[in-house]
Design a protein around this motif. Structure first.
Motif, PDB file in Angstrom:
ATOM      1  N   LEU A 164      32.449  38.450  38.912  1.00  0.00           N
ATOM      2  CA  LEU A 164      32.886  39.411  40.117  1.00  0.00           C
ATOM      3  C   LEU A 164      33.646  40.334  39.482  1.00  0.00           C
ATOM      4  O   LEU A 164      33.716  41.677  40.202  1.00  0.00           O
ATOM      5  CB  LEU A 164      33.831  38.684  41.126  1.00  0.00           C
ATOM      6  CG  LEU A 164      32.892  37.581  41.994  1.00  0.00           C
ATOM      7  CD1 LEU A 164      33.559  36.956  42.834  1.00  0.00           C
ATOM      8  CD2 LEU A 164      31.837  38.328  42.480  1.00  0.00           C
ATOM      9  N   VAL A 165      34.108  40.377  38.252  1.00  0.00           N
ATOM     10  CA  VAL A 165      34.941  41.398  37.533  1.00  0.00           C
ATOM     11  C   VAL A 165      34.110  42.554  37.276  1.00  0.00           C
ATOM     12  O   VAL A 165      34.281  43.897  37.674  1.00  0.00           O
ATOM     13  CB  VAL A 165      35.865  40.942  36.478  1.00  0.00           C
ATOM     14  CG1 VAL A 165      36.232  42.301  35.633  1.00  0.00           C
ATOM     15  CG2 VAL A 165      36.872  39.968  36.562  1.00  0.00           C
ATOM     16  N   GLY A 192      37.654  30.933  40.252  1.00  0.00           N
ATOM     17  CA  GLY A 192      37.130  30.139  39.356  1.00  0.00           C
ATOM     18  C   GLY A 192      36.261  30.186  38.343  1.00  0.00           C
ATOM     19  O   GLY A 192      35.197  29.693  37.969  1.00  0.00           O
ATOM     20  N   ASN A 193      36.289  31.612  37.486  1.00  0.00           N
ATOM     21  CA  ASN A 193      35.564  32.089  36.743  1.00  0.00           C
ATOM     22  C   ASN A 193      33.956  31.851  37.090  1.00  0.00           C
ATOM     23  O   ASN A 193      33.135  31.388  36.333  1.00  0.00           O
ATOM     24  CB  ASN A 193      35.715  31.296  35.311  1.00  0.00           C
ATOM     25  CG  ASN A 193      35.149  32.131  34.197  1.00  0.00           C
ATOM     26  OD1 ASN A 193      34.966  33.276  34.187  1.00  0.00           O
ATOM     27  ND2 ASN A 193      34.808  31.315  33.004  1.00  0.00           N
ATOM     28  N   ARG A 230      43.416  43.478  35.593  1.00  0.00           N
ATOM     29  CA  ARG A 230      43.651  42.320  36.441  1.00  0.00           C
ATOM     30  C   ARG A 230      42.310  41.250  36.033  1.00  0.00           C
ATOM     31  O   ARG A 230      42.257  40.413  36.882  1.00  0.00           O
ATOM     32  CB  ARG A 230      44.144  42.450  37.940  1.00  0.00           C
ATOM     33  CG  ARG A 230      44.960  43.173  38.198  1.00  0.00           C
ATOM     34  CD  ARG A 230      45.309  43.579  39.637  1.00  0.00           C
ATOM     35  NE  ARG A 230      46.493  43.887  39.832  1.00  0.00           N
ATOM     36  CZ  ARG A 230      46.933  45.373  39.768  1.00  0.00           C
ATOM     37  NH1 ARG A 230      46.052  46.420  39.158  1.00  0.00           N
ATOM     38  NH2 ARG A 230      48.258  45.810  40.039  1.00  0.00           N
ATOM     39  N   HIS A 231      41.858  41.378  35.152  1.00  0.00           N
ATOM     40  CA  HIS A 231      40.445  40.800  34.844  1.00  0.00           C
ATOM     41  C   HIS A 231      40.633  39.176  34.709  1.00  0.00           C
ATOM     42  O   HIS A 231      39.944  38.295  35.265  1.00  0.00           O
ATOM     43  CB  HIS A 231      39.380  41.290  33.655  1.00  0.00           C
ATOM     44  CG  HIS A 231      39.908  41.228  32.303  1.00  0.00           C
ATOM     45  ND1 HIS A 231      39.752  40.037  31.508  1.00  0.00           N
ATOM     46  CD2 HIS A 231      41.024  41.887  31.793  1.00  0.00           C
ATOM     47  CE1 HIS A 231      40.315  40.153  30.484  1.00  0.00           C
ATOM     48  NE2 HIS A 231      41.240  41.235  30.472  1.00  0.00           N
ATOM     49  N   ARG A 232      41.701  38.826  33.904  1.00  0.00           N
ATOM     50  CA  ARG A 232      41.894  37.312  33.912  1.00  0.00           C
ATOM     51  C   ARG A 232      42.200  36.703  35.212  1.00  0.00           C
ATOM     52  O   ARG A 232      42.196  35.620  35.408  1.00  0.00           O
ATOM     53  CB  ARG A 232      42.962  37.343  32.808  1.00  0.00           C
ATOM     54  CG  ARG A 232      42.596  37.613  31.491  1.00  0.00           C
ATOM     55  CD  ARG A 232      43.747  37.355  30.562  1.00  0.00           C
ATOM     56  NE  ARG A 232      43.441  37.573  29.084  1.00  0.00           N
ATOM     57  CZ  ARG A 232      43.793  38.694  28.466  1.00  0.00           C
ATOM     58  NH1 ARG A 232      44.335  39.975  29.249  1.00  0.00           N
ATOM     59  NH2 ARG A 232      43.161  39.212  27.378  1.00  0.00           N
ATOM     60  N   MET A 272      35.085  41.165  27.023  1.00  0.00           N
ATOM     61  CA  MET A 272      36.413  40.923  27.344  1.00  0.00           C
ATOM     62  C   MET A 272      36.253  40.862  29.116  1.00  0.00           C
ATOM     63  O   MET A 272      37.211  39.788  29.325  1.00  0.00           O
ATOM     64  CB  MET A 272      37.182  42.188  27.184  1.00  0.00           C
ATOM     65  CG  MET A 272      37.157  42.757  25.461  1.00  0.00           C
ATOM     66  SD  MET A 272      37.518  44.407  25.436  1.00  0.00           S
ATOM     67  CE  MET A 272      39.136  44.666  26.518  1.00  0.00           C
ATOM     68  N   TYR A 273      35.521  41.393  29.504  1.00  0.00           N
ATOM     69  CA  TYR A 273      35.878  41.369  31.040  1.00  0.00           C
ATOM     70  C   TYR A 273      34.879  40.398  31.890  1.00  0.00           C
ATOM     71  O   TYR A 273      34.997  39.706  33.057  1.00  0.00           O
ATOM     72  CB  TYR A 273      35.716  42.611  31.700  1.00  0.00           C
ATOM     73  CG  TYR A 273      36.630  43.697  31.268  1.00  0.00           C
ATOM     74  CD1 TYR A 273      37.924  43.509  31.133  1.00  0.00           C
ATOM     75  CD2 TYR A 273      36.263  45.081  30.464  1.00  0.00           C
ATOM     76  CE1 TYR A 273      38.734  44.321  30.300  1.00  0.00           C
ATOM     77  CE2 TYR A 273      36.832  45.693  29.987  1.00  0.00           C
ATOM     78  CZ  TYR A 273      38.231  45.396  29.912  1.00  0.00           C
ATOM     79  OH  TYR A 273      39.256  46.396  29.291  1.00  0.00           O
ATOM     80  N   GLY A 274      33.806  40.029  31.160  1.00  0.00           N
ATOM     81  CA  GLY A 274      32.811  39.490  31.749  1.00  0.00           C
ATOM     82  C   GLY A 274      32.976  37.789  31.435  1.00  0.00           C
ATOM     83  O   GLY A 274      33.819  37.367  30.978  1.00  0.00           O
TER      84      GLY A 274
END
Length: 300
Positions: free
Chosen positions: A217-218, A247-248, A238-240, A129-131
């Motif tokens: 960085l999340v 820039g992912n 706010r992960h998205r 989900m977050y990575g």
């Protein structure tokens, strides 16, 4: 009897296995009667179930997410995930047969699926989900398996792999059951680690964990503030947006670590241990069917 299965923000392979597996092994067995609760796959031996409800335990484990439940006459055990669960609950260690996901062996023919991937990687569903593990796998040249995919798709992708590297415990449990060599990634969240040793204890298995670190960085931020619940929720909420602003970006060191881990030999429990666990579970499955067919007949 009602089947209980955990479901978080997203469907997760290990938990969704309940719906896939028991439908095949126990067709027509369940209804919505909460007077009796069936506890199968997962770390779902909580202390917050209705004390008057009958709890039927069929391979579940204690994961430390709540206090241990108080075991009384409303708990019936067929078997539990591992020796650590049996110890925490104060029940006989002979109940520690293994994770009931091993029964997937009865419903899935992995050998019929062509091998297409030298190595596949499956993150924990929260890491998915977050990575940025799909991108990390792409950069590392490794096939990605998302634990949020359907059970059939995940089983197919595991079966098509020569080796599975997984942060998701059921990625390794099912790989082991289907005789696909695996390597375990130490879960990024410390609270998700103890249950692995519980599963392994039933198979007399020593897990050779590999640490891998955050992918983006999340996950870096979440690791730094993990003890601060408010900050952790703000970051994950706010992960998205964070991925969009960065820039992912994927950490190059993690990509290199993933490549290095993927080159290591895989693990498996012994053929004897997995066959013994599976056979004992089938015995308990027949006993469960007999017990409740008798109760149904007497009620009539």
């Amino acid at each position: 009897m009602k089947m209980f299965a955990y479901r978080g923000k997203h469907e997760n392979f290990g938990d969704e296995l309940n719906h896939w597996l028991w439908e095949r092994l126990l067709p027509g067995f369940f209804d919505e009667d909460e007077g009796q609760l069936f506890l199968g796959i997962g770390s779902i031996l909580y202390d917050n179930f209705d004390p008057n409800m009958q709890k039927i335990v069929f391979g579940s484990g204690y994961g430390g997410y709540t206090n241990p439940p108080k075991v009384d006459g409303n708990w019936t055990f067929y078997f539990v995930r591992g020796k650590k669960t049996a110890e925490v609950l104060g029940i006989d260690p002979s109940y520690a047969i293994g994770d009931s996901g091993i029964l997937t062996r009865s419903c899935w023919d992995a050998k019929s699926i062509e091998k297409r991937y030298p190595v596949s990687f499956m993150p924990h569903y929260e890491s998915a989900m977050y990575g940025s593990w799909d991108k990390a796998c792409d950069l590392a040249g490794i096939h990605y398996i998302d634990p949020r995919w359907s059970v059939d798709k995940v089983l197919t992708e595991i079966s098509a792999s020569h080796k599975v590297v997984s942060e998701a415990m059921h990625g390794c449990i099912i790989s082991d059951a289907l005789r696909v060599p695996w390597r375990a990634i130490r879960p990024i969240a410390p609270g998700n680690r103890a249950k692995w040793y519980d599963w392994a204890s039933a198979l007399d298995l020593e897990i050779d964990f590999d640490p891998i670190g955050p992918s983006n960085l999340v996950e870096v931020g979440a690791s730094l503030v993990r003890k601060n619940t408010t900050l952790l929720k703000n970051i994950t909420f706010r992960h998205r947006r964070i991925r969009q602003l960065t820039g992912n970006y994927v950490l190059g060191s993690t990509v290199k670590t993933l490549q290095r881990v993927a080159e290591k030999p895989g693990q498996l429990s012994t053929d004897e241990a997995i066959a013994r666990a599976h056979e004992r579970m089938l015995v308990e499955l027949n006993r469960l069917k007999q017990d409740f067919s008798k109760k149904t007949a007497s009620a009539l």
